[in-house]
Design a protein around this motif. Sequence first.
Motif, mmCIF file in Angstrom:
data_model
loop_
_atom_site.group_PDB
_atom_site.id
_atom_site.type_symbol
_atom_site.label_atom_id
_atom_site.label_comp_id
_atom_site.label_asym_id
_atom_site.label_seq_id
_atom_site.Cartn_x
_atom_site.Cartn_y
_atom_site.Cartn_z
ATOM 1 N N PHE A 14 1.902 -9.070 9.011
ATOM 2 C CA PHE A 14 1.874 -8.551 7.629
ATOM 3 C C PHE A 14 0.468 -8.079 7.279
ATOM 4 C CE2 PHE A 14 1.582 -8.699 3.075
ATOM 5 C CZ PHE A 14 2.805 -8.184 2.675
ATOM 6 N N ALA A 18 -0.680 -4.481 6.068
ATOM 7 C CA ALA A 18 -1.358 -4.258 4.782
ATOM 8 C C ALA A 18 -2.696 -3.584 5.003
ATOM 9 C CB ALA A 18 -1.537 -5.586 4.056
ATOM 10 N N PHE A 21 -2.331 -0.112 5.781
ATOM 11 C CA PHE A 21 -1.971 0.655 4.584
ATOM 12 C C PHE A 21 -3.215 1.016 3.768
ATOM 13 C CE2 PHE A 21 -0.239 1.546 0.437
ATOM 14 C CZ PHE A 21 0.926 2.242 0.742
ATOM 15 N N PHE A 22 -4.177 0.040 3.779
ATOM 16 C CA PHE A 22 -5.368 0.297 2.962
ATOM 17 C C PHE A 22 -6.313 1.280 3.620
ATOM 18 C CE2 PHE A 22 -4.697 -4.191 1.244
ATOM 19 C CZ PHE A 22 -3.922 -3.697 0.206
ATOM 20 N N ILE A 23 -6.460 1.223 4.929
ATOM 21 C CA ILE A 23 -7.557 1.992 5.524
ATOM 22 C C ILE A 23 -7.108 3.316 6.131
ATOM 23 C CG2 ILE A 23 -9.034 -0.008 5.970
ATOM 24 C CD1 ILE A 23 -8.058 -0.030 8.808
ATOM 25 N N ARG A 24 -5.863 3.491 6.464
ATOM 26 C CA ARG A 24 -5.453 4.757 7.069
ATOM 27 C C ARG A 24 -5.156 5.789 6.002
ATOM 28 N NH1 ARG A 24 -4.299 4.423 12.505
ATOM 29 N NH2 ARG A 24 -4.361 6.691 12.322
ATOM 30 N N ASN A 25 -5.265 7.069 6.381
ATOM 31 C CA ASN A 25 -5.084 8.143 5.414
ATOM 32 C C ASN A 25 -3.793 8.916 5.609
ATOM 33 O OD1 ASN A 25 -7.385 7.686 3.958
ATOM 34 N ND2 ASN A 25 -8.656 8.952 5.294
ATOM 35 N N LEU A 30 1.080 5.486 7.029
ATOM 36 C CA LEU A 30 1.299 4.542 5.935
ATOM 37 C C LEU A 30 2.743 4.058 5.934
ATOM 38 C CD1 LEU A 30 -0.631 6.008 2.879
ATOM 39 C CD2 LEU A 30 -1.408 4.470 4.676
ATOM 40 N N MET A 37 5.045 -4.266 7.791
ATOM 41 C CA MET A 37 5.053 -5.369 6.816
ATOM 42 C C MET A 37 6.470 -5.888 6.611
ATOM 43 S SD MET A 37 2.284 -4.507 3.849
ATOM 44 C CE MET A 37 2.430 -2.745 3.747
ATOM 45 N N MET A 91 -3.818 11.176 2.540
ATOM 46 C CA MET A 91 -3.601 10.601 1.217
ATOM 47 C C MET A 91 -4.882 10.479 0.412
ATOM 48 S SD MET A 91 -0.507 10.442 0.958
ATOM 49 C CE MET A 91 -0.272 9.538 -0.550
ATOM 50 N N SER A 92 -6.049 10.477 1.069
ATOM 51 C CA SER A 92 -7.287 10.370 0.297
ATOM 52 C C SER A 92 -7.566 11.666 -0.472
ATOM 53 C CB SER A 92 -8.460 10.036 1.212
ATOM 54 O OG SER A 92 -8.633 11.104 2.128
ATOM 55 N N ILE A 94 -5.062 13.487 -1.817
ATOM 56 C CA ILE A 94 -4.032 13.682 -2.844
ATOM 57 C C ILE A 94 -4.251 12.664 -3.949
ATOM 58 C CG2 ILE A 94 -1.554 13.658 -3.301
ATOM 59 C CD1 ILE A 94 -1.162 14.335 -0.351
#
Lengths: 99, 634
Positions: A14, A18, A21-25, A30, A37, A91-92, A94
């Motif tokens: 998990f 997580a 999810f936070f560090i990839r773009n 994602l 998770m 995503m960074s 958008i």
Amino acid sequence: MTLYHFVGLGVVLFAIGAAGFFIRNNAVVLLLCIEIMLNAVNLIFASFARFLYGTEGQIFIFIIMTIAAAEAAVGLGIIIALYRSHKTLDMSLIKDLKG
Amino acid sequence: MISEYLWLLLAFPALGVLVNGLAGNRFREKTVAVIAASSIGLSLAVALGFFCEMTAAAPDARIVATTLYNWLADGALQIRIGLLLDPLSMVMVLVVLGIGFLIHIYSASYMKGDDGYRRFFVYLNLFIFFMLLLVLADNLVLTFVGWEGVGLCSYLLIGFWHQKKPACDAGRKAFIVNRIGDYGFILGILLIIVVFQTVDYRELATIVKGSHGATPGIIALMALLLFMGAMGKSAQFPLHVWLPDAMEGPTPVSALIHAATMVNAGVYLMCRVSPLLAQSPEVLLVIAAVGLITAVYAAFSALGQTDVKRVLAYSTVSQIGYMFVAVGSGMYAAGIFHLVTHGIFKGLLFLGAGAVIHALNGEQEISRMGGLFREIPATAVAFIAGLLALAGVFPLAGFFSKDAILWGSFEHFGTNFWLVAFAGALLTALYCGKLFGVFFGRKRYEGHLHRPSMLMVAPLAILAAAALTAGLLGFPMFTKDTFFARFLGFPITAITADAGALHNLEIIMTVLQGAVILVILTAAVYMFTKMRDRMAALGDAFPKTAALLAGGFGLDRINDVLFVVPVKILARFNARIIDSRIIDGAVNGMGHLTMFAGRLLAGLQTGQLRHYAFSVIAGTFLILGTALYFAGLF
């Protein structure tokens, strides 16, 4: 092999999801992280079901897998729509919701 | 008598308002006037029918009452929409409808061609409706409804020509000054409700006659507060300032509302609550004193006026002062008698003045009127009959009613009081003489004369005939037991032991007073017709005195300094500081605060998906951690 090993593995999985999810773009990555998770949670449900001799956990796994499938379908649809409108999946870049 | 039909009196004027008000724009002027006048005429016919039945009935069976609706009921306090027709309200109804009917006829011609013809008659009918409600109500609260209604109609009709600024100002002034009096009236009603738990006149009368537990001070306060209302409506010093300005309205309005009916409502109210007043001699003295001050003060002011309508307005104030003197002397019948005769001859004078003004194309200055007798003889004769009645010349109506009041004041308050009252009567004769100048002497107007139409002359003739004969009501003379007093049925004060001596004195005084008034009037007529230019020069020689009299002793200016200017300053302070800074500041401040907080919180919305995701996870951990902490797991 005790319950702790399985739950520990689930927690680690998990955490990996997580963190990813936070560090990839990339939006596709994602989505993968979300799957990780979800499966980590599945693993924990299965372990508890096995060690506590219950069946509820196993039923939950099926529900979660169904939702995961539906979510993957919707998620991929969103990603395609996103790509069409923004010409990128980073995503960074958008941030339409910025206040 | 048939009490079920009492509501008819109110129904006809109300119907007139509805028909003319809702559909009148489709009618021609003539139709509007016929509807308006016939609604009053029908009411008058009904009233006359009631009057015949009332005179036929035994004196103690002359009270008819009916309850139309139970308006407010709260425990012991019952406020009904109930009508009460007793001799007092019968007299008032006849005055209102009789003079009102004649004035409707007169107005049909006087207002011809006015843009607001229909509006005028709707207001006039509405006024009659409210006036009837005022006099027919069987309790204070319903009277107050009528009281405010006539006030509203008065405001609407004073400002009838609303294109003219003075008319609008005068309307507002009347309304605001009346508010001051009404403030007292409301407080009085509330006090009576609190103490006696009733507003019904007849119940009130029985309560105050019995043992009621209220201290004399409380009773006096009630009476004073009610009198304050009467002072406002009946234009008594110092609340009279609105009446001279009210002359901005059309002349029939001045005749109906500001001479014959509405301004007498205060006198009527005082007679209505006479059992209450009887409990408080001090208040009666106050009433008589205010009436006397007003009578003399307004007579002086009338002398200084140059506008014919303003002379009559001050004269009205003065004559109502006499009515209050009568009330204060406990001679209610004499007060109402003067109310009736004054309503007749002052209505006549105003209508006559209207005919003169109409003839001279709107000219109101006396200095430009003269020698009109040859041109409009019928109007002139009627007007002069009115003047003689006002001055109190035998055998016209005013002689009898004023004599009764003067004698009453002498008997009740003594020589000094009588002397002042009599001086006021002499002043009345003086300003009446001044108005003779309108008809005699040389011609002072230019341009073409409009002769009044038959519709205008006929009411004048009827009123003049009434002014000649209404004095008969005061027979037999030199007793308090006149026809009129017997009909009204007020308790007559016991005659003192030396009645015989007093009786002779009364006859002597009446003759002497009448003679002196006649002499003064003759002298005044001579001065203001033959020596008119010299009189005008006299005014020019003492400009300050003339201005003082013309301005009603500067009371308007005093009011300006004491009330109007401070209120205006306060209003400006409110507008500039309280309203724009504090109230607007609070409202706008809330807006600014919200926007500021929004700008601060907007920083949290980065648009980055990972931040949202992080807050979801962090929030979950936070909630979970807190739950576990409180569950005692770590």
